[in-house]
Design a protein around this motif. Structure first.
Motif, PDB file in Angstrom:
ATOM      1  N   ASP A 102       7.789  52.903 108.003  1.00 28.95           N
ATOM      2  CA  ASP A 102       7.059  52.731 109.258  1.00 28.95           C
ATOM      3  C   ASP A 102       6.976  51.246 109.614  1.00 28.95           C
ATOM      4  O   ASP A 102       6.756  50.397 108.753  1.00 28.95           O
ATOM      5  CB  ASP A 102       5.649  53.307 109.129  1.00 28.95           C
ATOM      6  N   GLY A 103       7.156  50.965 110.879  1.00 27.78           N
ATOM      7  CA  GLY A 103       7.092  49.591 111.357  1.00 27.78           C
ATOM      8  C   GLY A 103       8.433  48.892 111.366  1.00 27.78           C
ATOM      9  O   GLY A 103       8.557  47.795 111.917  1.00 27.78           O
ATOM     10  N   LYS A 104       9.457  49.537 110.761  1.00 25.75           N
ATOM     11  CA  LYS A 104      10.783  48.916 110.723  1.00 25.75           C
ATOM     12  C   LYS A 104      11.872  49.815 111.294  1.00 25.75           C
ATOM     13  O   LYS A 104      13.057  49.454 111.257  1.00 25.75           O
ATOM     14  CB  LYS A 104      11.147  48.513 109.283  1.00 25.75           C
ATOM     15  N   ARG A 105      11.484  50.940 111.839  1.00 17.47           N
ATOM     16  CA  ARG A 105      12.485  51.898 112.312  1.00 17.47           C
ATOM     17  C   ARG A 105      13.154  51.455 113.605  1.00 17.47           C
ATOM     18  O   ARG A 105      14.163  52.048 114.012  1.00 17.47           O
ATOM     19  CB  ARG A 105      11.866  53.284 112.458  1.00 17.47           C
ATOM     20  N   GLY A 130      13.701  40.824 123.984  1.00 17.22           N
ATOM     21  CA  GLY A 130      14.312  40.000 125.018  1.00 17.22           C
ATOM     22  C   GLY A 130      15.315  39.067 124.374  1.00 17.22           C
ATOM     23  O   GLY A 130      15.559  39.142 123.162  1.00 17.22           O
ATOM     24  N   PRO A 131      15.909  38.157 125.156  1.00 19.40           N
ATOM     25  CA  PRO A 131      16.888  37.216 124.607  1.00 19.40           C
ATOM     26  C   PRO A 131      16.296  36.395 123.454  1.00 19.40           C
ATOM     27  O   PRO A 131      15.290  35.705 123.632  1.00 19.40           O
ATOM     28  CB  PRO A 131      17.236  36.333 125.802  1.00 19.40           C
ATOM     29  N   VAL A 132      16.882  36.496 122.303  1.00 17.78           N
ATOM     30  CA  VAL A 132      16.452  35.770 121.104  1.00 17.78           C
ATOM     31  C   VAL A 132      14.944  35.972 120.868  1.00 17.78           C
ATOM     32  O   VAL A 132      14.222  35.049 120.489  1.00 17.78           O
ATOM     33  CB  VAL A 132      16.796  34.261 121.188  1.00 17.78           C
ATOM     34  N   ASP A 133      14.477  37.207 121.093  1.00 15.16           N
ATOM     35  CA  ASP A 133      13.061  37.543 120.914  1.00 15.16           C
ATOM     36  C   ASP A 133      12.987  38.836 120.100  1.00 15.16           C
ATOM     37  O   ASP A 133      13.247  39.923 120.622  1.00 15.16           O
ATOM     38  CB  ASP A 133      12.377  37.715 122.271  1.00 15.16           C
ATOM     39  N   PHE A 134      12.668  38.688 118.824  1.00 22.32           N
ATOM     40  CA  PHE A 134      12.628  39.820 117.908  1.00 22.32           C
ATOM     41  C   PHE A 134      11.258  39.886 117.237  1.00 22.32           C
ATOM     42  O   PHE A 134      10.577  38.869 117.102  1.00 22.32           O
ATOM     43  CB  PHE A 134      13.693  39.671 116.813  1.00 22.32           C
ATOM     44  N   THR A 135      10.858  41.082 116.820  1.00 22.87           N
ATOM     45  CA  THR A 135       9.646  41.175 116.013  1.00 22.87           C
ATOM     46  C   THR A 135       9.832  40.275 114.792  1.00 22.87           C
ATOM     47  O   THR A 135      10.754  40.473 114.001  1.00 22.87           O
ATOM     48  CB  THR A 135       9.409  42.626 115.550  1.00 22.87           C
ATOM     49  N   PRO A 136       8.986  39.256 114.648  1.00 22.26           N
ATOM     50  CA  PRO A 136       9.240  38.246 113.616  1.00 22.26           C
ATOM     51  C   PRO A 136       9.052  38.759 112.191  1.00 22.26           C
ATOM     52  O   PRO A 136       8.195  39.615 111.928  1.00 22.26           O
ATOM     53  CB  PRO A 136       8.230  37.147 113.946  1.00 22.26           C
ATOM     54  N   HIS A 137       9.873  38.239 111.293  1.00 21.62           N
ATOM     55  CA  HIS A 137       9.740  38.443 109.844  1.00 21.62           C
ATOM     56  C   HIS A 137       9.749  39.927 109.452  1.00 21.62           C
ATOM     57  O   HIS A 137       9.138  40.314 108.462  1.00 21.62           O
ATOM     58  CB  HIS A 137       8.452  37.778 109.338  1.00 21.62           C
ATOM     59  N   ASN A 138      10.463  40.756 110.246  1.00 24.18           N
ATOM     60  CA  ASN A 138      10.443  42.198 110.004  1.00 24.18           C
ATOM     61  C   ASN A 138      11.739  42.721 109.377  1.00 24.18           C
ATOM     62  O   ASN A 138      11.823  43.893 109.012  1.00 24.18           O
ATOM     63  CB  ASN A 138      10.180  42.949 111.317  1.00 24.18           C
ATOM     64  N   GLY A 139      12.743  41.842 109.254  1.00 23.09           N
ATOM     65  CA  GLY A 139      14.024  42.261 108.718  1.00 23.09           C
ATOM     66  C   GLY A 139      14.212  41.852 107.265  1.00 23.09           C
ATOM     67  O   GLY A 139      13.356  41.199 106.663  1.00 23.09           O
ATOM     68  N   SER A 140      15.363  42.219 106.713  1.00 25.23           N
ATOM     69  CA  SER A 140      15.682  41.912 105.325  1.00 25.23           C
ATOM     70  C   SER A 140      17.186  41.712 105.177  1.00 25.23           C
ATOM     71  O   SER A 140      17.967  42.087 106.056  1.00 25.23           O
ATOM     72  CB  SER A 140      15.239  43.048 104.391  1.00 25.23           C
ATOM     73  N   LEU A 141      17.583  41.151 104.034  1.00 27.62           N
ATOM     74  CA  LEU A 141      18.988  41.053 103.665  1.00 27.62           C
ATOM     75  C   LEU A 141      19.232  41.982 102.485  1.00 27.62           C
ATOM     76  O   LEU A 141      18.515  41.920 101.478  1.00 27.62           O
ATOM     77  CB  LEU A 141      19.357  39.618 103.282  1.00 27.62           C
ATOM     78  N   PHE A 142      20.229  42.847 102.621  1.00 27.05           N
ATOM     79  CA  PHE A 142      20.527  43.863 101.616  1.00 27.05           C
ATOM     80  C   PHE A 142      21.938  43.684 101.062  1.00 27.05           C
ATOM     81  O   PHE A 142      22.790  43.060 101.688  1.00 27.05           O
ATOM     82  CB  PHE A 142      20.443  45.268 102.233  1.00 27.05           C
TER      83      PHE A 142
END
Length: 308
Positions: A102-105, A130-142
């Motif tokens: 939840d929160g990352k889907r 928007g352009p270069v506008d993402f939910t911050p710090h919500n991703g990962s490297l796998f």
């Protein structure tokens, strides 16, 4: 003398170039169009395959398996079977899914690359607002191992992007675009471990315009980095943190780079036209085009395929 030429027409969000040295062919994607492109410079022939189910951000051949490619579809990692000619794949098998919490889907996979052992590395970005506008710090490297197990290595990522490995395979270079840095990790190829994160090149400190996006490494151990919203590709020494060279590109949103050609001395560059209005598109007719740069004075390596 360095020359820049547009070789392929406008994409929405061209990305993920991979040079297949055996085929002498360039593969790349149009993320927003959910397309995989194949271009053969010798014949100037381009073929395109449409992928159903979501944005496609990478295309990498599977080692030793003809017509098999690792692609991403949204948060899924998949194997596509494609003859390189047809407008749709003959088969797509989803093998793993990331960010299933939840929160990352609303995240999606972005840039990815195979490490020197053939292990796939790919990261996510947060929901796009928007352009270069993402939910911050919500991703990962796998990473994805040969047994198709997914391992998370870096969390708190905003926009996972370029990857490259040093000549001795002991350092992994990585970009989270919104940090405005190229970062380095100590890398253990056998174990697939990346530790001791630090800055290798700082865009702000060097006065570089734009956001770091995709990158590749040359035979001298220097990095070539695409600058999104920067209209340029830069060449940097990650060991000293110094800017070596800047090459202007007639497209504002430069997305990624890879060396190709028979001698691996041609730099292929993808770009995007996404989020440009009619006036901006008219003013920059090469926005979103794929380019070839000659005369960089550098050479790269054959593209690493994925081992599965």
């Amino acid at each position: 003398m360095t020359t820049v030429e547009c070789i392929l027409p406008r994409t929405i969000l061209g990305e993920g170039p991979h040079w297949d040295h055996t085929e002498q062919a360039l593969y790349f994607v149009d993320i927003k169009a959910s397309e995989v492109h194949r271009y053969t410079p010798a014949t100037k022939k381009e073929t395109v395959v449409k992928i159903e189910g979501g944005p496609v951000s990478i295309v990498i051949p599977v080692q030793g398996q003809k017509n098999k490619y690792v692609i991403t579809i949204g948060r899924d990692i998949a194997i596509m079977t494609w003859d390189g000619v047809s407008s749709s794949p003959s088969h797509v098998e989803r093998v793993a899914t990331v960010d299933e919490v939840d929160g990352k889907r609303e995240n999606r996979l972005n840039d990815g690359k195979a490490d020197p052992t053939g292990r796939l590395w790919a990261g996510t970005l947060g929901a796009e607002h928007g352009p270069v506008d993402f939910t911050p710090h919500n991703g990962s490297l796998f990473s994805l191992s040969k047994d198709r197990k997914v391992t998370s290595h870096v969390t708190g990522v905003t926009c996972s992007n370029g990857l490259a490995w040093s000549l001795d395979n002991k350092i992994m270079y990585y970009i989270d675009s919104l940090t405005l840095k190229v970062e380095a990790f100590d890398f253990n190829a056998e174990k697939g471990q990346a530790i001791n994160r630090r800055t290798a090149f700082d865009f702000k400190a060097n006065g570089v315009k734009g956001f770091p996006d995709g990158m590749t490494i040359d035979t001298q151990g220097n990095l070539w980095v695409a600058c999104f919203d920067g209209s340029q590709v830069i060449n940097v020494d990650p060991r000293t943190g110094k800017l070596l060279k800047t090459i202007s590109i007639p497209s504002p949103k430069v997305t990624s780079v890879v060396f190709g050609g028979k001698n691996l001395d041609e730099l292929y560059v993808t770009s995007a036209s996404v989020d440009l209005n009619k006036e901006e598109l008219a003013a920059t007719p090469s926005a979103g085009c794929t380019f070839r740069i000659l005369g960089t004075g550098a050479k790269g390596f054959p593209g690493q395929s994925v081992v599965l």
